[in-house]
Design a protein around this motif. Structure first.
Motif, PDB file in Angstrom:
ATOM      1  N   SER A 195       3.145   8.743  -0.869  1.00  0.00           N
ATOM      2  CA  SER A 195       3.428   7.898   0.194  1.00  0.00           C
ATOM      3  C   SER A 195       3.981   8.763   1.299  1.00  0.00           C
ATOM      4  O   SER A 195       4.500   8.091   2.313  1.00  0.00           O
ATOM      5  CB  SER A 195       4.731   7.036  -0.394  1.00  0.00           C
ATOM      6  OG  SER A 195       4.203   6.110  -1.430  1.00  0.00           O
ATOM      7  N   LEU A 196       4.401   9.890   1.124  1.00  0.00           N
ATOM      8  CA  LEU A 196       4.791  10.630   2.355  1.00  0.00           C
ATOM      9  C   LEU A 196       3.703  11.346   3.343  1.00  0.00           C
ATOM     10  O   LEU A 196       4.109  11.827   4.159  1.00  0.00           O
ATOM     11  CB  LEU A 196       5.639  12.074   1.547  1.00  0.00           C
ATOM     12  CG  LEU A 196       6.665  11.601   0.634  1.00  0.00           C
ATOM     13  CD1 LEU A 196       7.337  12.907   0.248  1.00  0.00           C
ATOM     14  CD2 LEU A 196       7.701  11.063   1.520  1.00  0.00           C
ATOM     15  N   SER A 197       2.425  11.093   2.964  1.00  0.00           N
ATOM     16  CA  SER A 197       1.440  11.517   3.696  1.00  0.00           C
ATOM     17  C   SER A 197       1.092  10.509   4.847  1.00  0.00           C
ATOM     18  O   SER A 197       1.283   9.347   4.758  1.00  0.00           O
ATOM     19  CB  SER A 197       0.157  11.696   2.775  1.00  0.00           C
ATOM     20  OG  SER A 197      -0.939  12.219   3.586  1.00  0.00           O
ATOM     21  N   PRO A 198       1.156  11.221   5.958  1.00  0.00           N
ATOM     22  CA  PRO A 198       0.613  10.272   7.211  1.00  0.00           C
ATOM     23  C   PRO A 198      -0.724   9.542   7.180  1.00  0.00           C
ATOM     24  O   PRO A 198      -0.820   8.536   7.907  1.00  0.00           O
ATOM     25  CB  PRO A 198       0.981  10.916   8.475  1.00  0.00           C
ATOM     26  CG  PRO A 198       0.525  12.263   7.786  1.00  0.00           C
ATOM     27  CD  PRO A 198       0.943  12.445   6.419  1.00  0.00           C
ATOM     28  N   HIS A 229      -3.703  20.055   3.435  1.00  0.00           N
ATOM     29  CA  HIS A 229      -3.055  18.633   3.085  1.00  0.00           C
ATOM     30  C   HIS A 229      -4.063  17.644   2.674  1.00  0.00           C
ATOM     31  O   HIS A 229      -3.950  16.950   1.522  1.00  0.00           O
ATOM     32  CB  HIS A 229      -2.388  18.075   4.249  1.00  0.00           C
ATOM     33  CG  HIS A 229      -1.598  16.846   4.059  1.00  0.00           C
ATOM     34  ND1 HIS A 229      -0.510  16.632   3.355  1.00  0.00           N
ATOM     35  CD2 HIS A 229      -2.023  15.675   4.486  1.00  0.00           C
ATOM     36  CE1 HIS A 229      -0.266  15.473   2.999  1.00  0.00           C
ATOM     37  NE2 HIS A 229      -0.898  14.701   4.092  1.00  0.00           N
ATOM     38  N   LEU A 230      -5.016  17.379   3.377  1.00  0.00           N
ATOM     39  CA  LEU A 230      -6.436  16.537   2.890  1.00  0.00           C
ATOM     40  C   LEU A 230      -6.784  16.898   1.674  1.00  0.00           C
ATOM     41  O   LEU A 230      -7.177  15.913   0.727  1.00  0.00           O
ATOM     42  CB  LEU A 230      -7.252  16.511   4.059  1.00  0.00           C
ATOM     43  CG  LEU A 230      -6.889  15.965   5.422  1.00  0.00           C
ATOM     44  CD1 LEU A 230      -8.253  16.072   6.307  1.00  0.00           C
ATOM     45  CD2 LEU A 230      -6.539  14.519   5.459  1.00  0.00           C
ATOM     46  N   ILE A 231      -7.157  18.127   1.479  1.00  0.00           N
ATOM     47  CA  ILE A 231      -7.770  18.343   0.001  1.00  0.00           C
ATOM     48  C   ILE A 231      -6.842  18.056  -1.191  1.00  0.00           C
ATOM     49  O   ILE A 231      -7.288  17.688  -2.249  1.00  0.00           O
ATOM     50  CB  ILE A 231      -7.978  20.168   0.152  1.00  0.00           C
ATOM     51  CG1 ILE A 231      -9.354  20.315   0.875  1.00  0.00           C
ATOM     52  CG2 ILE A 231      -8.516  20.585  -1.381  1.00  0.00           C
ATOM     53  CD1 ILE A 231      -9.550  21.860   1.101  1.00  0.00           C
ATOM     54  N   ARG A 232      -5.371  18.207  -0.932  1.00  0.00           N
ATOM     55  CA  ARG A 232      -4.455  18.000  -1.865  1.00  0.00           C
ATOM     56  C   ARG A 232      -4.336  16.558  -2.113  1.00  0.00           C
ATOM     57  O   ARG A 232      -3.862  16.175  -3.149  1.00  0.00           O
ATOM     58  CB  ARG A 232      -3.292  18.618  -1.550  1.00  0.00           C
ATOM     59  CG  ARG A 232      -3.137  20.128  -1.735  1.00  0.00           C
ATOM     60  CD  ARG A 232      -2.016  20.671  -1.244  1.00  0.00           C
ATOM     61  NE  ARG A 232      -0.985  20.212  -2.380  1.00  0.00           N
ATOM     62  CZ  ARG A 232       0.385  20.698  -2.461  1.00  0.00           C
ATOM     63  NH1 ARG A 232       1.004  21.110  -1.277  1.00  0.00           N
ATOM     64  NH2 ARG A 232       1.304  20.363  -3.347  1.00  0.00           N
ATOM     65  N   GLN A 233      -4.867  15.811  -1.327  1.00  0.00           N
ATOM     66  CA  GLN A 233      -4.645  14.063  -1.365  1.00  0.00           C
ATOM     67  C   GLN A 233      -5.690  13.688  -2.482  1.00  0.00           C
ATOM     68  O   GLN A 233      -6.589  14.094  -2.593  1.00  0.00           O
ATOM     69  CB  GLN A 233      -4.615  13.425   0.161  1.00  0.00           C
ATOM     70  CG  GLN A 233      -3.772  14.094   0.919  1.00  0.00           C
ATOM     71  CD  GLN A 233      -1.956  13.724   0.221  1.00  0.00           C
ATOM     72  OE1 GLN A 233      -1.875  12.971  -0.103  1.00  0.00           O
ATOM     73  NE2 GLN A 233      -1.546  15.042   0.426  1.00  0.00           N
ATOM     74  N   ALA A 268       0.800  -1.090  -0.042  1.00  0.00           N
ATOM     75  CA  ALA A 268       0.128  -0.090  -0.042  1.00  0.00           C
ATOM     76  C   ALA A 268       0.836   0.993   0.034  1.00  0.00           C
ATOM     77  O   ALA A 268       0.388   2.210  -0.692  1.00  0.00           O
ATOM     78  CB  ALA A 268      -0.970  -0.215   1.212  1.00  0.00           C
ATOM     79  N   GLU A 269       1.804   1.332   0.912  1.00  0.00           N
ATOM     80  CA  GLU A 269       2.685   2.394   0.864  1.00  0.00           C
ATOM     81  C   GLU A 269       3.725   2.550  -0.495  1.00  0.00           C
ATOM     82  O   GLU A 269       3.755   3.726  -0.889  1.00  0.00           O
ATOM     83  CB  GLU A 269       3.868   2.338   1.968  1.00  0.00           C
ATOM     84  CG  GLU A 269       4.735   3.670   2.300  1.00  0.00           C
ATOM     85  CD  GLU A 269       5.522   3.499   3.377  1.00  0.00           C
ATOM     86  OE1 GLU A 269       6.463   4.383   3.669  1.00  0.00           O
ATOM     87  OE2 GLU A 269       5.316   2.270   4.047  1.00  0.00           O
ATOM     88  N   MET A 270       3.975   1.645  -1.187  1.00  0.00           N
ATOM     89  CA  MET A 270       4.323   1.804  -2.523  1.00  0.00           C
ATOM     90  C   MET A 270       3.595   2.122  -3.725  1.00  0.00           C
ATOM     91  O   MET A 270       4.138   2.728  -4.776  1.00  0.00           O
ATOM     92  CB  MET A 270       5.239   0.382  -2.729  1.00  0.00           C
ATOM     93  CG  MET A 270       6.129   0.077  -1.843  1.00  0.00           C
ATOM     94  SD  MET A 270       7.032  -1.693  -2.253  1.00  0.00           S
ATOM     95  CE  MET A 270       8.225  -1.735  -0.860  1.00  0.00           C
ATOM     96  N   ILE A 271       2.364   1.985  -3.707  1.00  0.00           N
ATOM     97  CA  ILE A 271       1.500   2.012  -4.691  1.00  0.00           C
ATOM     98  C   ILE A 271       0.372   3.301  -4.213  1.00  0.00           C
ATOM     99  O   ILE A 271      -0.386   3.566  -5.211  1.00  0.00           O
ATOM    100  CB  ILE A 271       0.919   0.895  -5.260  1.00  0.00           C
ATOM    101  CG1 ILE A 271      -0.234   0.496  -4.133  1.00  0.00           C
ATOM    102  CG2 ILE A 271       1.650  -0.290  -5.889  1.00  0.00           C
ATOM    103  CD1 ILE A 271      -1.138  -0.664  -4.395  1.00  0.00           C
TER     104      ILE A 271
END
Length: 337
Positions: free
Chosen positions: A64-67, A277-281, A57-60
């Motif tokens: 991946s930098l977001s907590p 940050h959430l809006i940009r994800q 999940a972290e790789m795809i």
């Protein structure tokens, strides 16, 4: 799911482990663009080993930098099947007990599968309770620190005397006091998780009582802050997804630091940073903050409030399903048939 349209495509990842990954989706419901995107991300991986689905999940992920997690990890077959039936994509990793579901919006991490099994007023009440608990878990301790450090005027006069009496012997400023207690709570939680089940539960309960009582009697902290920190810790465990619960517990620390340095202005600064940050994800290209931004009013019917099932017959548009209707909009009336 006994459906001939259920597709199961397999991939081999890992030069040393040769781990099998299964991508599952229902043809005719799932978005073909999302399926192709996920295929490209999996086939482009160049790894020596893949041992768990959380690493995949972290790789795809989109970021991946977001907590904040952008895919749901679950061990429950019913939640996995419910995601497939709603047009989402599922991933199984050989040797891992956790399955992945994507795309997943931020609001969906606070929804439980049990909400669909309860009557809609009860399920709506529990959802509202969950969202309120998340707000308390994140902001209760920072609000306490900000009020005692900069904004005494917001404290009711009837509470000023108990607060001053409880903090009369405390040698630390509120920010140090709050961070110390938060760290103790996290230490107890981590120790309880690593010990055997029966011993871990005993350590958590007895350790919390003993340390809290001793800290108040020694004048290290106030009894009011112990109540606030305990409420924040309890509220963080109401989140159905453990991944999102971990994020909520961690972001309390920077918010507490901002509250100790700049008061309510620091809390608002942290809130704006988290919101931006959430809006940009995004999750597999789908907006992470949907259905609130971008606004999709039709999807609000099953977000914070779970409406009765006859009114929630549409699939959420965040997964871009090809078939948008889950069932007939209105129940069949035997008298009219």
């Amino acid at each position: 799911i006994k459906n001939p349209e259920l597709c199961n495509e397999k991939f081999i990842v890992g030069k040393q482990t040769n781990t099998t990954i299964a991508l599952l989706y229902i043809k005719g419901i799932a978005s073909e663009d999302m399926v192709n995107t996920l295929k490209d991300r999996i086939t482009s991986l160049k790894l020596d080993a893949l041992l768990d689905s959380s690493a995949l999940a972290e790789m795809i992920d989109d970021n991946s930098l977001s907590p904040f997690p952008q895919m749901l990890l679950t061990e429950r077959p019913d939640r996995f099947c419910d995601g497939l039936l709603n047009g989402k994509l599922g991933i199984l990793v050989d040797g891992s007990s956790m399955a992945l579901i994507c795309p997943y919006a931020f609001i969906e991490f606070f929804q439980s599968r049990e909400d669909q099994n309860l009557r809609w007023p009860i399920a709506s009440f529990f959802r509202l309770l969950r969202f309120g608990a998340v707000f308390l878990s994140i902001y209760l301790t920072p609000l306490y620190v900000a009020a005692l450090t900069f904004h005494y005027e917001v404290i009711p006069q009837s509470l000023l005397v108990p607060l001053s009496e409880s903090r009369a012997l405390v040698p630390f400023p509120p920010i140090i006091e709050a961070l110390l207690l938060e760290l103790i709570i996290e230490l107890l939680r981590e120790a309880g998780a690593r010990l055997p089940t029966k011993v871990g539960q005993t350590i958590g309960i007895v350790g919390g009582i003993v340390i809290g009582t001793a800290a108040v009697q020694a004048g290290i902290t106030s009894n009011i802050l112990i109540i606030i920190v305990a409420l924040s810790a309890l509220a963080s465990f109401t989140t159905p997804s453990f991944m999102m619960g971990n994020v909520i517990r961690v972001i309390r620390f920077p918010l507490t630091l901002l509250a100790g340095f700049w008061g309510f202005y620091g809390i608002m600064l942290g809130f704006c940073f988290i919101l931006i940050h959430l809006i940009r994800q995004s999750s597999l290209g789908a907006p992470y903050t949907a259905p609130f931004y971008p606004p999709r009013f039709k999807d609000w019917r099953d977000s914070i409030i779970r409406l009765p099932l006859p009114f929630a017959y549409k699939r959420q548009s965040n997964a871009r399903p090809q078939d948008t209707d889950k069932y007939q909009p209105e129940p069949i009336n035997p008298e009219k048939s």
